[in-house]
Design an enzyme around this catalytic site. Structure first.
Site, PDB file in Angstrom:
ATOM      1  CG  HIS A 172      -2.027  -1.052   1.026  1.00 29.65           C
ATOM      2  ND1 HIS A 172      -2.765  -1.542   2.058  1.00 29.65           N
ATOM      3  CD2 HIS A 172      -2.476  -1.688  -0.071  1.00 29.65           C
ATOM      4  CE1 HIS A 172      -3.623  -2.447   1.614  1.00 29.65           C
ATOM      5  NE2 HIS A 172      -3.451  -2.552   0.317  1.00 29.65           N
ATOM      6  CB  CYS A 177       5.975 -10.668   3.680  1.00 33.17           C
ATOM      7  SG  CYS A 177       7.166 -10.427   5.001  1.00 33.17           S
ATOM      8  CD  GLU A 223      -0.835  -9.595   6.171  1.00 31.59           C
ATOM      9  OE1 GLU A 223      -0.240  -8.585   5.741  1.00 31.59           O
ATOM     10  OE2 GLU A 223      -0.643 -10.060   7.310  1.00 31.59           O
ATOM     11  CB  THR A 227       1.981  -8.615   9.201  1.00 35.69           C
ATOM     12  OG1 THR A 227       1.870  -8.316   7.801  1.00 35.69           O
ATOM     13  CG2 THR A 227       2.008 -10.113   9.408  1.00 35.69           C
TER      14      THR A 227
END
Ligand code: SF4
Length: 283
Positions: free
Chosen positions: A83, A148, A178, A244
């Site tokens: 983002h 990630c 996510e 996260t």
């Protein structure tokens, strides 16, 4: 820690120096106080946590590799890779196309994809049903997968505690890429429910402590719980994981809150059998 090949124009030499300084002073990121740059008449307060994290640098490196290795091919990003409007604008200008927006709304139909196309999976990961769909279209989703490793660590933990019958409480925004990715994996092994903040955690606790009905639960958490969730059966064991990008300190507060709720329900001496310790997944 690994270093990444990120274009120099994405970096600020001042911020890189500030981050290196703080890393040496506070390697475990316990101190949330800002860094003060004191120029006498003017002081700048630099927030403790900002700038590119490990996962973002990893994603940028892989995206540029995809561009370098595939001249002339159509290159898509499943959705915003990270983002960061500057990075996303830059990638768009280099010809990268977005298949979905950040809430999963379709911008370009998957029907237009061919096995010759490149699709970059964002740092947040992708829901399992979307990966499956892309693979059916002949896209090699693993080739430029920027997910990630610390997000994958959250998924592993959810699998691990899900297999021991813990219901997974996900601290995140239910429509964030996510969280949708994490939810799709958590729901494979266990029941899962998403909440946004401590206030919603308190609402959920009222269902754990038996003071409300299934119908009320389904209304309060509409669209945010896995299929077949039964509040009478699915609150025997719980564990908290997060999106996260939420504040780790906020997730920690929510996890501690649920630990106290489970202690209230089952007694302090039984807590190990009813609450999973997941703090090692916080990024
Ligand atoms: S888990 Fe998320 S916040 Fe942590 S390094 Fe990866 S992308 Fe960044």
């Amino acid at each position: 820690m690994k270093t990444f090949n990120v274009p120099e124009f994405y970096r600020s030499p001042i911020i890189s120096a500030v981050k290196s300084f703080r890393k040496v002073q506070d390697p475990r990121k316990k101190d949330n106080s800002p860094t003060v740059l004191d120029f006498g008449p003017v002081k700048y307060y630099i927030a403790r946590h900002f700038g590119f994290c490990y996962g973002v640098e990893n994603a940028i490196e892989i995206a540029f590799k995809a561009l370098d290795e595939n001249p002339g091919k159509r290159i898509f990003l499943l959705s915003q890779m990270i983002h960061n409007p500057e990075v996303n604008k830059d990638l768009t200008e280099r010809g990268v196309l977005f298949l979905q927006d950040t809430h999963g709304e379709q911008l370009i139909s998957f029907d237009t994809l061919t096995p010759d196309d490149i699709v970059i999976i964002p740092a947040f990961g992708a829901p399992l049903n979307i990966l499956e769909l892309l693979e059916k279209k002949g896209i090699q989703t693993e080739k430029y997968n920027t997910t990630c490793p610390f997000v994958e660590r959250v998924w592993k933990k959810s699998e691990q505690i899900g297999k021991t019958n813990h219901t997974i409480i996900i601290h995140g925004k239910y429509n964030h890429e996510e969280t949708r990715s994490t939810f799709s994996r958590s729901s494979l092994h266990s029941k899962a429910v998403v909440l946004r903040d401590l206030e919603e955690a308190k609402t959920l606790a009222s269902f754990i402590l038996d003071s409300k009905s299934q119908q009320e639960f389904e209304k309060a958490f509409a669209g945010k719980f896995s299929e077949g969730f039964d509040i009478k059966k699915d609150f025997e064991k719980v564990g908290v994981i997060n999106q996260t990008t939420m504040l780790a300190s906020e997730t920690e507060e929510i996890a501690n809150y649920f630990k106290s709720v489970m202690e209230q329900k089952f007694g302090g001496s039984e807590i190990k059998n009813h609450f999973a310790d997941t703090h090692d997944t916080l990024c």
